[in-house]
Design an enzyme around this catalytic site. Structure first.
Site, PDB file in Angstrom:
ATOM      1  N   GLN A   1       9.311   1.565  -5.410  1.00 56.31           N
ATOM      2  CA  GLN A   1       8.797   3.393  -5.211  1.00 56.31           C
ATOM      3  C   GLN A   1      10.185   3.811  -5.287  1.00 56.31           C
ATOM      4  O   GLN A   1      11.580   3.001  -6.038  1.00 56.31           O
ATOM      5  CB  GLN A   1       8.833   3.424  -3.473  1.00 56.31           C
ATOM      6  CG  GLN A   1       6.746   3.010  -2.741  1.00 56.31           C
ATOM      7  CD  GLN A   1       6.953   1.965  -2.718  1.00 56.31           C
ATOM      8  OE1 GLN A   1       7.734   1.315  -2.475  1.00 56.31           O
ATOM      9  NE2 GLN A   1       5.617   1.959  -2.969  1.00 56.31           N
TER      10      GLN A   1
ATOM     11  N   ASN B   1       5.402   6.564  -5.258  1.00 57.73           N
ATOM     12  CA  ASN B   1       5.002   5.036  -5.404  1.00 57.73           C
ATOM     13  C   ASN B   1       5.301   4.400  -7.477  1.00 57.73           C
ATOM     14  O   ASN B   1       5.565   5.549  -7.906  1.00 57.73           O
ATOM     15  CB  ASN B   1       3.716   4.099  -5.849  1.00 57.73           C
ATOM     16  CG  ASN B   1       3.433   4.222  -4.024  1.00 57.73           C
ATOM     17  OD1 ASN B   1       4.201   3.730  -3.354  1.00 57.73           O
ATOM     18  ND2 ASN B   1       1.875   4.378  -3.978  1.00 57.73           N
TER      19      ASN B   1
ATOM     20  N   CYS C   1       6.287   5.591   4.437  1.00 61.91           N
ATOM     21  CA  CYS C   1       7.374   4.446   4.167  1.00 61.91           C
ATOM     22  C   CYS C   1       8.248   3.426   4.721  1.00 61.91           C
ATOM     23  O   CYS C   1       9.321   4.123   4.684  1.00 61.91           O
ATOM     24  CB  CYS C   1       7.498   4.016   2.324  1.00 61.91           C
ATOM     25  SG  CYS C   1       8.317   2.645   1.982  1.00 61.91           S
TER      26      CYS C   1
ATOM     27  N   ASN D   1       9.692   0.790   5.219  1.00 59.08           N
ATOM     28  CA  ASN D   1      11.143   0.022   4.432  1.00 59.08           C
ATOM     29  C   ASN D   1      11.867   0.758   4.059  1.00 59.08           C
ATOM     30  O   ASN D   1      13.305   0.789   4.316  1.00 59.08           O
ATOM     31  CB  ASN D   1      10.459  -0.706   3.676  1.00 59.08           C
ATOM     32  CG  ASN D   1       9.891  -1.850   4.273  1.00 59.08           C
ATOM     33  OD1 ASN D   1      10.474  -3.239   4.850  1.00 59.08           O
ATOM     34  ND2 ASN D   1       9.536  -2.896   3.860  1.00 59.08           N
TER      35      ASN D   1
ATOM     36  N   HIS E   1      -3.999   2.705   6.331  1.00 57.77           N
ATOM     37  CA  HIS E   1      -4.286   1.147   5.995  1.00 57.77           C
ATOM     38  C   HIS E   1      -6.001   0.801   6.481  1.00 57.77           C
ATOM     39  O   HIS E   1      -6.228   1.385   7.077  1.00 57.77           O
ATOM     40  CB  HIS E   1      -3.439   0.897   6.830  1.00 57.77           C
ATOM     41  CG  HIS E   1      -1.887   0.560   6.634  1.00 57.77           C
ATOM     42  ND1 HIS E   1      -1.542  -0.128   5.750  1.00 57.77           N
ATOM     43  CD2 HIS E   1      -1.195   1.903   6.487  1.00 57.77           C
ATOM     44  CE1 HIS E   1      -0.055  -0.243   5.515  1.00 57.77           C
ATOM     45  NE2 HIS E   1      -0.124   1.756   6.098  1.00 57.77           N
TER      46      HIS E   1
ATOM     47  N   ASN F   1      -4.475   0.940   1.616  1.00 62.20           N
ATOM     48  CA  ASN F   1      -3.265   0.323   1.404  1.00 62.20           C
ATOM     49  C   ASN F   1      -4.033  -1.101   2.209  1.00 62.20           C
ATOM     50  O   ASN F   1      -4.808  -0.863   2.985  1.00 62.20           O
ATOM     51  CB  ASN F   1      -2.045   0.521   2.631  1.00 62.20           C
ATOM     52  CG  ASN F   1      -1.153   1.640   2.116  1.00 62.20           C
ATOM     53  OD1 ASN F   1      -0.438   1.146   0.488  1.00 62.20           O
ATOM     54  ND2 ASN F   1      -1.437   2.497   2.435  1.00 62.20           N
TER      55      ASN F   1
ATOM     56  N   GLU G   1      -0.327  -3.149  -1.991  1.00 70.37           N
ATOM     57  CA  GLU G   1      -0.207  -1.522  -1.271  1.00 70.37           C
ATOM     58  C   GLU G   1      -0.514  -0.648  -2.541  1.00 70.37           C
ATOM     59  O   GLU G   1      -0.409  -0.844  -3.740  1.00 70.37           O
ATOM     60  CB  GLU G   1       2.055  -1.437  -1.324  1.00 70.37           C
ATOM     61  CG  GLU G   1       2.668  -0.521  -0.912  1.00 70.37           C
ATOM     62  CD  GLU G   1       3.562  -0.076  -0.430  1.00 70.37           C
ATOM     63  OE1 GLU G   1       4.666   0.574  -0.357  1.00 70.37           O
ATOM     64  OE2 GLU G   1       4.680  -1.401  -0.455  1.00 70.37           O
TER      65      GLU G   1
ATOM     66  N   CYS H   1       6.139  -4.340   3.451  1.00 71.40           N
ATOM     67  CA  CYS H   1       5.241  -3.464   3.452  1.00 71.40           C
ATOM     68  C   CYS H   1       5.679  -2.791   5.206  1.00 71.40           C
ATOM     69  O   CYS H   1       4.990  -3.623   6.382  1.00 71.40           O
ATOM     70  CB  CYS H   1       3.940  -3.209   3.412  1.00 71.40           C
ATOM     71  SG  CYS H   1       2.855  -1.666   3.281  1.00 71.40           S
ATOM     72  N   GLY H   2       6.446  -1.658   5.194  1.00 71.72           N
ATOM     73  CA  GLY H   2       6.830  -1.704   7.014  1.00 71.72           C
ATOM     74  C   GLY H   2       5.569  -0.762   7.373  1.00 71.72           C
ATOM     75  O   GLY H   2       4.948  -1.617   8.346  1.00 71.72           O
ATOM     76  N   THR H   3       4.706   0.333   6.327  1.00 70.12           N
ATOM     77  CA  THR H   3       3.637   1.309   7.771  1.00 70.12           C
ATOM     78  C   THR H   3       3.265  -0.361   7.798  1.00 70.12           C
ATOM     79  O   THR H   3       1.822  -0.111   8.618  1.00 70.12           O
ATOM     80  CB  THR H   3       3.328   2.320   6.937  1.00 70.12           C
ATOM     81  OG1 THR H   3       2.697   1.238   5.700  1.00 70.12           O
ATOM     82  CG2 THR H   3       4.642   2.702   6.846  1.00 70.12           C
ATOM     83  N   GLY H   4       2.711  -1.583   6.778  1.00 70.10           N
ATOM     84  CA  GLY H   4       1.336  -1.997   6.879  1.00 70.10           C
ATOM     85  C   GLY H   4       1.680  -2.913   8.123  1.00 70.10           C
ATOM     86  O   GLY H   4       0.816  -3.744   8.902  1.00 70.10           O
TER      87      GLY H   4
END
Length: 267
Positions: free
Chosen positions: A46, A64, A73, A75, A149, A180, A198, A207-210
């Site tokens: 990203q 992205n 995001c 991370n 997600h 995602n 992602e 993936c932090g949000t994942g």
């Protein structure tokens, strides 16, 4: 026009961070894609553009690798907090709070959203147990943590062909904003293994949000207890959440190097 950039990563999820708070830098979809290209550009999952904000310490825009701009995001938030020491960061997914404690950075990701039209889905469905299947992946949980997600819980994480199923699910008409795709395996009473396809970037090391969405979905189903240690190919994140509260994500961020490039070289 020359611009400076920082190369950073959170558990191997890597970023080119451009600080445009002092001078406007125009980033288009094509330019973001060119910068992210690992063969002819700088290379990243990203591109992160920092701009002034009227509501927070700074504004963070996220592009992205395919050039598309997205809302959130996790991370990258940790990397931006590490780089700038910002405590309030504005994103398209909302304003989030950041706390830096030694090598660990904690981000308050806000409250998860479960309503079908907030994911969003194309039509009303039970987001805790989505009645749809893609080969062996079925009974997913849909969560929005600033971006959309879907999470599938499986017995054997390594048996899933996520590189083939990920793009199919990402572009399924059920998800009008794409999605995602997370595949998780419960490994303990407060532990998950996770792989993520992602949206707009493909398979990623982290993936932090994942991790946030998967931990929330697992807690919601009664599969684990908070806080949850989420193990990704690039490392581990700690996710804490209680129903009705906000998600707190903790982990590391790494600064790799500083560079300069010519903006016109990327279109």
């Amino acid at each position: 026009m020359r611009f400076a950039f920082h190369k950073m990563h959170g558990l191997g999820n890597d970023f080119v961070v451009i600080d445009a708070r002092g001078e406007r830098i125009a980033i288009t979809r094509d330019r973001a894609r060119a910068i992210a290209d690992r063969h002819t550009g700088i290379g990243c999952d990203q591109l992160i553009l920092l701009e002034p904000s009227e509501t927070a310490d700074l504004r963070m825009r996220i592009f992205n690798a395919d050039g598309g701009e997205v809302e959130q995001c996790g991370n990258a938030l940790r990397c931006v907090a590490e780089l700038t020491r910002a405590e309030r960061i504005e994103t398209a997914g909302g304003v989030v709070a950041a706390m830096t404690e030694g090598a660990s950075i904690t981000i308050d990701m806000g409250a998860p959203r479960f309503e079908w039209d907030r994911i969003p889905l194309a039509y009303p469905l039970d987001t805790a147990d989505v009645p749809a299947a893609w080969d062996a992946l079925e009974h997913g949980s849909a969560v929005n943590v600033g971006n959309p997600h879907i999470i599938f819980f499986v017995a054997d994480l390594d048996a899933v062909s996520l590189d083939e199923l990920g793009p199919r699910i990402e572009h399924d008409p059920l998800f009008p904003d794409r999605v995602n795709v997370n595949v998780a395996q419960v490994t303990g009473s407060s532990a998950l293994r996770l792989r993520v396809w992602e949206r707009g970037a493909g398979l990623t090391r982290a993936c932090g949000t994942g991790a946030c969405a998967s931990a929330v979905a697992a807690i919601r189903r009664g599969l684990v207890r908070s806080p949850v240690a989420v193990s990704l190919p690039g490392g581990e994140l700690d996710i804490a959440w209680s129903p009705g509260g906000t998600i707190r994500m903790s982990g590391s961020a790494t600064h790799v190097f500083v560079g300069e490039a010519e903006l016109e070289a990327f279109g």
